[in-house]
Design a protein around this motif. Sequence first.
Motif, PDB file in Angstrom:
ATOM      1  N   ARG A   1       0.847  -1.192   0.000  1.00 58.30           N
ATOM      2  CA  ARG A   1       0.000   0.000   0.000  1.00 58.30           C
ATOM      3  C   ARG A   1       0.878   1.237   0.000  1.00 58.30           C
ATOM      4  NH1 ARG A   1      -3.046   3.501   3.389  1.00 58.30           N
ATOM      5  NH2 ARG A   1      -5.208   3.772   2.655  1.00 58.30           N
ATOM      6  N   ILE A   2       0.589   2.183  -0.879  1.00 61.10           N
ATOM      7  CA  ILE A   2       1.324   3.449  -0.953  1.00 61.10           C
ATOM      8  C   ILE A   2       0.272   4.559  -0.993  1.00 61.10           C
ATOM      9  CG2 ILE A   2       3.037   4.809  -2.197  1.00 61.10           C
ATOM     10  CD1 ILE A   2       3.940   2.191  -3.561  1.00 61.10           C
ATOM     11  N   ALA A   3       0.206   5.344   0.066  1.00 61.24           N
ATOM     12  CA  ALA A   3      -0.865   6.328   0.197  1.00 61.24           C
ATOM     13  C   ALA A   3      -0.434   7.696  -0.291  1.00 61.24           C
ATOM     14  CB  ALA A   3      -1.317   6.419   1.651  1.00 61.24           C
ATOM     15  N   GLY A   4      -1.364   8.394  -0.952  1.00 63.32           N
ATOM     16  CA  GLY A   4      -1.149   9.760  -1.378  1.00 63.32           C
ATOM     17  C   GLY A   4      -2.313  10.633  -0.954  1.00 63.32           C
ATOM     18  N   ARG A   5      -2.376  11.862  -1.500  1.00 62.60           N
ATOM     19  CA  ARG A   5      -3.447  12.792  -1.132  1.00 62.60           C
ATOM     20  C   ARG A   5      -4.725  12.529  -1.909  1.00 62.60           C
ATOM     21  NH1 ARG A   5      -5.477  17.678  -2.901  1.00 62.60           N
ATOM     22  NH2 ARG A   5      -3.957  17.820  -4.599  1.00 62.60           N
ATOM     23  N   THR A   6      -4.596  12.315  -3.226  1.00 59.45           N
ATOM     24  CA  THR A   6      -5.787  12.134  -4.066  1.00 59.45           C
ATOM     25  C   THR A   6      -6.014  10.686  -4.462  1.00 59.45           C
ATOM     26  OG1 THR A   6      -4.576  12.490  -6.154  1.00 59.45           O
ATOM     27  CG2 THR A   6      -5.454  14.443  -5.022  1.00 59.45           C
ATOM     28  N   CYS A   7      -5.063   9.825  -4.186  1.00 53.36           N
ATOM     29  CA  CYS A   7      -5.211   8.414  -4.542  1.00 53.36           C
ATOM     30  C   CYS A   7      -4.314   7.561  -3.661  1.00 53.36           C
ATOM     31  CB  CYS A   7      -4.893   8.174  -6.022  1.00 53.36           C
ATOM     32  SG  CYS A   7      -3.160   8.448  -6.464  1.00 53.36           S
TER      33      CYS A   7
ATOM     34  N   MET B   1     -10.402   8.136 -14.232  1.00 54.50           N
ATOM     35  CA  MET B   1      -9.098   8.546 -13.733  1.00 54.50           C
ATOM     36  C   MET B   1      -8.307   9.384 -14.727  1.00 54.50           C
ATOM     37  SD  MET B   1      -6.190   6.071 -12.107  1.00 54.50           S
ATOM     38  CE  MET B   1      -4.655   6.767 -11.497  1.00 54.50           C
ATOM     39  N   GLN B   2      -8.560   9.223 -15.988  1.00 57.11           N
ATOM     40  CA  GLN B   2      -7.782   9.910 -17.010  1.00 57.11           C
ATOM     41  C   GLN B   2      -7.892  11.423 -16.874  1.00 57.11           C
ATOM     42  OE1 GLN B   2      -9.277   8.261 -20.680  1.00 57.11           O
ATOM     43  NE2 GLN B   2      -8.637   6.191 -20.142  1.00 57.11           N
ATOM     44  N   ARG B   3      -6.758  12.089 -17.035  1.00 60.29           N
ATOM     45  CA  ARG B   3      -6.674  13.554 -16.985  1.00 60.29           C
ATOM     46  C   ARG B   3      -7.141  14.121 -15.638  1.00 60.29           C
ATOM     47  NH1 ARG B   3      -7.966  11.902 -21.855  1.00 60.29           N
ATOM     48  NH2 ARG B   3     -10.196  11.882 -21.399  1.00 60.29           N
ATOM     49  N   THR B   4      -6.872  13.388 -14.577  1.00 56.54           N
ATOM     50  CA  THR B   4      -7.150  13.866 -13.224  1.00 56.54           C
ATOM     51  C   THR B   4      -5.836  14.065 -12.474  1.00 56.54           C
ATOM     52  OG1 THR B   4      -7.238  11.662 -12.224  1.00 56.54           O
ATOM     53  CG2 THR B   4      -9.298  12.529 -13.191  1.00 56.54           C
ATOM     54  N   VAL B   5      -5.914  14.776 -11.353  1.00 60.18           N
ATOM     55  CA  VAL B   5      -4.737  14.924 -10.500  1.00 60.18           C
ATOM     56  C   VAL B   5      -4.253  13.556 -10.042  1.00 60.18           C
ATOM     57  CG1 VAL B   5      -3.860  15.913  -8.347  1.00 60.18           C
ATOM     58  CG2 VAL B   5      -5.469  17.223  -9.760  1.00 60.18           C
ATOM     59  N   ALA B   6      -5.184  12.654  -9.759  1.00 55.04           N
ATOM     60  CA  ALA B   6      -4.814  11.319  -9.281  1.00 55.04           C
ATOM     61  C   ALA B   6      -3.983  10.555 -10.306  1.00 55.04           C
ATOM     62  CB  ALA B   6      -6.068  10.530  -8.926  1.00 55.04           C
ATOM     63  N   SER B   7      -4.224  10.780 -11.592  1.00 56.71           N
ATOM     64  CA  SER B   7      -3.448  10.058 -12.604  1.00 56.71           C
ATOM     65  C   SER B   7      -1.977  10.450 -12.550  1.00 56.71           C
ATOM     66  CB  SER B   7      -4.020  10.324 -14.002  1.00 56.71           C
ATOM     67  OG  SER B   7      -3.804  11.661 -14.402  1.00 56.71           O
ATOM     68  N   THR B   8      -1.708  11.713 -12.217  1.00 59.16           N
ATOM     69  CA  THR B   8      -0.323  12.159 -12.062  1.00 59.16           C
ATOM     70  C   THR B   8       0.242  11.717 -10.723  1.00 59.16           C
ATOM     71  OG1 THR B   8      -0.667  14.088 -13.488  1.00 59.16           O
ATOM     72  CG2 THR B   8       1.180  14.192 -11.955  1.00 59.16           C
ATOM     73  N   GLU B   9      -0.560  11.845  -9.668  1.00 55.74           N
ATOM     74  CA  GLU B   9      -0.047  11.469  -8.358  1.00 55.74           C
ATOM     75  C   GLU B   9       0.258   9.975  -8.274  1.00 55.74           C
ATOM     76  OE1 GLU B   9      -0.679  12.338  -3.635  1.00 55.74           O
ATOM     77  OE2 GLU B   9      -2.489  12.118  -4.859  1.00 55.74           O
ATOM     78  N   ALA B  10      -0.531   9.143  -8.941  1.00 53.62           N
ATOM     79  CA  ALA B  10      -0.260   7.704  -8.926  1.00 53.62           C
ATOM     80  C   ALA B  10       1.126   7.411  -9.489  1.00 53.62           C
ATOM     81  CB  ALA B  10      -1.327   6.963  -9.731  1.00 53.62           C
ATOM     82  N   GLN B  11       1.472   8.089 -10.580  1.00 50.26           N
ATOM     83  CA  GLN B  11       2.804   7.904 -11.164  1.00 50.26           C
ATOM     84  C   GLN B  11       3.886   8.393 -10.194  1.00 50.26           C
ATOM     85  OE1 GLN B  11       3.477   6.317 -13.884  1.00 50.26           O
ATOM     86  NE2 GLN B  11       1.685   6.429 -15.240  1.00 50.26           N
ATOM     87  N   PHE B  12       3.649   9.542  -9.588  1.00 54.17           N
ATOM     88  CA  PHE B  12       4.611  10.100  -8.641  1.00 54.17           C
ATOM     89  C   PHE B  12       4.820   9.176  -7.444  1.00 54.17           C
ATOM     90  CE2 PHE B  12       4.924  12.674  -4.652  1.00 54.17           C
ATOM     91  CZ  PHE B  12       6.264  13.008  -4.765  1.00 54.17           C
ATOM     92  N   LEU B  13       3.738   8.616  -6.911  1.00 49.06           N
ATOM     93  CA  LEU B  13       3.859   7.749  -5.734  1.00 49.06           C
ATOM     94  C   LEU B  13       4.748   6.548  -6.026  1.00 49.06           C
ATOM     95  CD1 LEU B  13       0.173   7.745  -4.411  1.00 49.06           C
ATOM     96  CD2 LEU B  13       2.135   8.945  -3.418  1.00 49.06           C
TER      97      LEU B  13
ATOM     98  N   GLY C   1     -12.124   5.481  -2.312  1.00 50.01           N
ATOM     99  CA  GLY C   1     -11.715   4.102  -2.065  1.00 50.01           C
ATOM    100  C   GLY C   1     -12.054   3.144  -3.187  1.00 50.01           C
ATOM    101  N   GLU C   2     -12.599   3.667  -4.303  1.00 55.17           N
ATOM    102  CA  GLU C   2     -12.923   2.828  -5.448  1.00 55.17           C
ATOM    103  C   GLU C   2     -11.700   2.665  -6.353  1.00 55.17           C
ATOM    104  OE1 GLU C   2     -16.037   1.288  -6.395  1.00 55.17           O
ATOM    105  OE2 GLU C   2     -16.259   1.636  -4.243  1.00 55.17           O
ATOM    106  N   ALA C   3     -11.476   1.442  -6.839  1.00 58.66           N
ATOM    107  CA  ALA C   3     -10.384   1.191  -7.781  1.00 58.66           C
ATOM    108  C   ALA C   3     -10.788   1.709  -9.156  1.00 58.66           C
ATOM    109  CB  ALA C   3     -10.067  -0.293  -7.844  1.00 58.66           C
ATOM    110  N   VAL C   4      -9.993   2.640  -9.697  1.00 49.10           N
ATOM    111  CA  VAL C   4     -10.332   3.275 -10.972  1.00 49.10           C
ATOM    112  C   VAL C   4      -9.237   3.124 -12.020  1.00 49.10           C
ATOM    113  CG1 VAL C   4     -11.935   4.941  -9.967  1.00 49.10           C
ATOM    114  CG2 VAL C   4      -9.485   5.491 -10.072  1.00 49.10           C
ATOM    115  N   GLY C   5      -8.176   2.411 -11.675  1.00 46.33           N
ATOM    116  CA  GLY C   5      -7.085   2.200 -12.618  1.00 46.33           C
ATOM    117  C   GLY C   5      -6.051   1.270 -12.027  1.00 46.33           C
TER     118      GLY C   5
END
Length: 248
Positions: free
Chosen positions: A44-50, A143-155, A114-118
């Motif tokens: 598990r790797i937690a972030g702010r938006t995902c 998930m596409q073109r959301t802040v979470a899509s970038t944060e997931a990569q960063f995490l 908490g829903e899996a979107v990608g």
Amino acid sequence: MGHVRRRRGRTGGVSVSPRTNEYGQPIGEALADWSPRPLPNADRIAGRTCTLERLDPARHAESLVAAHAEAPDGRDWTYLPVGPFASAADRRAWLETAAASEDPRHYAVLDATGEAVGALALMRHDPANGAIEVGHVTFSPRMQRTVASTEAQFLLMRYVFDELGYRRYEWKCDTLNAPSMKAAARLGFTYEGTFRQAVVYKGRSRDTAWFSITDSEWPDRRAEFERWLDPANFDGDGVQRTRLAHGM
């Protein structure tokens, strides 16, 4: 021998000559303290938006299938080795296979509810050389073109560099996959070249573009991600005030 020689350039600056061995041949940077890095093992790797969670079909399959079902067609799977799937059952069967794999190691991306979107994965683990690749990126329309899509990569990058201590983080894609090529540049990867006729998939040939981020580049990349992801960078409607920019 084996030392680094410094010489003054034409403009007065100092350039560094390569190290040489006892034969006068140039050799690479010494890594006297290097040791093989751990294999990825985070669940598990937690972030702010995902949040990234190790893929578990029992917990993630239903929401992943529903999220991907919102796509109008199968174009999101064109450049992936799997999909599109003929049925939800086929998709679940593949998720079962993916979850059982250690390399690639698949992660579901959970949104703020908490829903899996990608999903995405760490693959081609090379702990001896400190290299690893991100792949199997399957972000649903939610998930596409959301802040979470970038944060997931960063995490995932932060986990690989800051916790595992890897030297090299790779991104590879079909050279015809323009969105993936653009995403790699936006996320701070450096294009390294193309391997021609490198892969056969779905009955066709693929020229593969190689990208990477190295540990020496990571501090600047991390700072830019943190700046962009700061809530202050978004207005009341969640629209970015400034773009992600890695100076490339």
